[in-house]
Design an enzyme around this catalytic site. Structure first.
Site, short mmCIF file in Angstrom:
data_model
loop_
_atom_site.label_atom_id
_atom_site.label_comp_id
_atom_site.label_asym_id
_atom_site.label_seq_id
_atom_site.Cartn_x
_atom_site.Cartn_y
_atom_site.Cartn_z
N LYS A 39 58.01 69.87 69.73
CA LYS A 39 58.59 70.56 70.89
C LYS A 39 59.56 71.65 70.41
O LYS A 39 59.91 71.70 69.22
CB LYS A 39 59.28 69.53 71.79
CG LYS A 39 58.36 68.43 72.35
CD LYS A 39 59.12 67.56 73.35
CE LYS A 39 58.42 66.26 73.68
NZ LYS A 39 59.19 65.43 74.63
N TYR A 72 52.12 68.23 81.38
CA TYR A 72 52.95 67.22 82.05
C TYR A 72 52.49 67.12 83.49
O TYR A 72 53.03 67.77 84.38
CB TYR A 72 54.43 67.57 81.93
CG TYR A 72 54.99 67.40 80.53
CD1 TYR A 72 54.88 66.18 79.86
CD2 TYR A 72 55.63 68.44 79.87
CE1 TYR A 72 55.38 66.00 78.58
CE2 TYR A 72 56.14 68.28 78.58
CZ TYR A 72 56.02 67.05 77.95
OH TYR A 72 56.52 66.88 76.68
N ARG A 128 52.36 56.85 67.65
CA ARG A 128 53.44 56.46 68.58
C ARG A 128 54.48 55.60 67.86
O ARG A 128 55.67 55.75 68.08
CB ARG A 128 52.88 55.67 69.77
CG ARG A 128 52.02 56.47 70.71
CD ARG A 128 52.78 57.37 71.62
NE ARG A 128 53.60 56.67 72.59
CZ ARG A 128 54.19 57.26 73.62
NH1 ARG A 128 54.07 58.57 73.81
NH2 ARG A 128 54.93 56.57 74.46
N THR A 178 60.93 56.55 73.57
CA THR A 178 61.28 57.81 74.25
C THR A 178 62.74 58.22 74.06
O THR A 178 63.04 59.39 73.82
CB THR A 178 60.97 57.67 75.77
OG1 THR A 178 59.60 57.24 75.91
CG2 THR A 178 61.17 58.98 76.49
N ARG A 189 62.05 60.08 66.10
CA ARG A 189 63.09 60.24 67.12
C ARG A 189 64.38 59.50 66.72
O ARG A 189 65.48 59.94 67.05
CB ARG A 189 62.58 59.74 68.47
CG ARG A 189 61.54 60.68 69.09
CD ARG A 189 60.82 60.03 70.26
NE ARG A 189 59.99 60.96 71.00
CZ ARG A 189 59.15 60.60 71.96
NH1 ARG A 189 59.03 59.31 72.29
NH2 ARG A 189 58.42 61.50 72.60
N ASN A 233 63.64 65.06 72.45
CA ASN A 233 63.25 64.04 71.47
C ASN A 233 62.19 64.56 70.48
O ASN A 233 61.42 63.79 69.92
CB ASN A 233 62.79 62.75 72.18
CG ASN A 233 61.72 63.02 73.21
OD1 ASN A 233 61.13 64.10 73.23
ND2 ASN A 233 61.44 62.05 74.06
N HIS A 240 56.09 65.14 71.05
CA HIS A 240 55.23 64.46 72.02
C HIS A 240 54.09 63.85 71.25
O HIS A 240 53.60 64.44 70.28
CB HIS A 240 54.67 65.48 73.03
CG HIS A 240 53.50 64.93 73.79
ND1 HIS A 240 53.67 64.17 74.93
CD2 HIS A 240 52.16 64.98 73.55
CE1 HIS A 240 52.47 63.79 75.36
NE2 HIS A 240 51.54 64.27 74.55
N GLU A 292 44.46 65.55 76.58
CA GLU A 292 45.41 66.49 75.96
C GLU A 292 44.76 67.31 74.84
O GLU A 292 45.02 68.50 74.72
CB GLU A 292 46.62 65.72 75.43
CG GLU A 292 47.47 65.14 76.55
CD GLU A 292 48.61 64.26 76.08
OE1 GLU A 292 49.40 63.83 76.93
OE2 GLU A 292 48.71 63.98 74.86
P1 GDP Z 1 57.04 59.75 75.81
O1 GDP Z 1 55.59 59.45 75.91
O2 GDP Z 1 57.79 58.78 74.95
O3 GDP Z 1 57.32 61.19 75.40
O4 GDP Z 1 57.67 59.55 77.28
P2 GDP Z 1 57.08 59.96 78.73
O5 GDP Z 1 55.67 60.43 78.60
O6 GDP Z 1 57.34 58.85 79.66
O7 GDP Z 1 58.04 61.17 79.16
C1 GDP Z 1 57.80 62.46 78.71
C2 GDP Z 1 59.12 63.08 78.29
O8 GDP Z 1 60.01 63.15 79.42
C3 GDP Z 1 59.93 62.31 77.25
O9 GDP Z 1 59.50 62.54 75.93
C4 GDP Z 1 61.32 62.86 77.49
O10 GDP Z 1 61.48 64.14 76.89
C5 GDP Z 1 61.36 63.02 79.00
N1 GDP Z 1 61.89 61.86 79.73
C6 GDP Z 1 61.23 60.70 79.98
N2 GDP Z 1 61.98 59.87 80.71
C7 GDP Z 1 63.15 60.50 80.94
C8 GDP Z 1 64.35 60.14 81.68
O11 GDP Z 1 64.48 59.04 82.24
N3 GDP Z 1 65.35 61.05 81.71
C9 GDP Z 1 65.25 62.28 81.10
N4 GDP Z 1 66.31 63.10 81.20
N5 GDP Z 1 64.16 62.65 80.41
C10 GDP Z 1 63.11 61.77 80.33
MG MG Z 2 54.19 60.38 77.19
#
Ligand code: GDP
Ligand code: MG
Length: 163
Positions: A10, A50, A90, A96, A107, A127, A130, A141
């Site tokens: 990112k 997204y 992962r 996350t 991360r 973080n 992705h 994707e």
């Molecule tokens: P990932 O698969 O671990 O990247 O998590 P997700 O797919 O659920 O979410 C996508 C991205 O959204 C994450 O990598 C974070 O950058 C962001 N994100 C997810 N959950 C939260 C949250 O509760 N608060 C905030 N501020 N950002 C979030």
């Molecule tokens: Mg995700």
């Protein structure tokens, strides 16, 4: 099973000059880079990456913040291939929230932001990476980010031992 998965470095990873160190980890683990390119995407493309699935899982506010975040600079899209690559990548990426991601994960080692901090600032958690979360996500994707011609099948010299 040999799988392909999508990793994005990112904007924060690129701007912090972490490309080499992050890629090194995947190569060290024996994963094969089968596609890679740098793209500065717009919001329209970001919405395809997204999808509404994020809204269902994390809420509209998070999706909005994520779309703002991912277009702030170029991202590096990488397609990695390896044994159970989706789950394995992962694991290397970590959970996350960097604050609770284990040391040894990308991360957990390179950043430390928390949900509380990011939510209060109404920003997406920065973080760094992705990684596709499931076989379905990986399929969709990879097809979104790469054309067939941009993905390559070749042998690495390490293959006798790692694949
Ligand atoms: P990932 O698969 O671990 O990247 O998590 P997700 O797919 O659920 O979410 C996508 C991205 O959204 C994450 O990598 C974070 O950058 C962001 N994100 C997810 N959950 C939260 C949250 O509760 N608060 C905030 N501020 N950002 C979030
Ligand atoms: Mg995700």
């Amino acid at each position: 099973m040999i799988q392909r998965t999508l990793v994005l470095l990112k904007p924060d990873a690129i701007q912090r000059s972490l490309i080499g160190r992050i890629l090194q980890r995947f190569e060290d683990a024996g994963l094969k880079v089968v596609g890679m390119k740098m793209n500065w995407i717009d919001k329209e493309f970001a919405k395809k990456h997204y999808t509404e699935d994020i809204t269902k899982r994390r809420g509209e506010q998070v999706r909005k913040a994520l779309i703002e975040y991912i277009v702030t600079g170029p991202v590096l899209a990488i397609c990695l291939e390896g044994i159970d690559a989706i789950e394995f990548v992962r694991k290397m990426v970590g959970t996350t929230e960097p604050k609770t991601a284990q040391p040894g994960t990308i991360r957990g080692d390179f950043t430390h932001q928390s949900y509380g901090y990011a939510d209060a600032k109404k920003i997406a958690i920065k973080n760094l990476v992705h990684a596709s979360g499931s076989e379905q996500e990986a399929k969709e994707e990879i097809a979104l980010w790469f054309s067939k011609e941009e993905l390559h099948s070749y042998k690495t010299v390490h293959e006798a031992h790692t694949l």
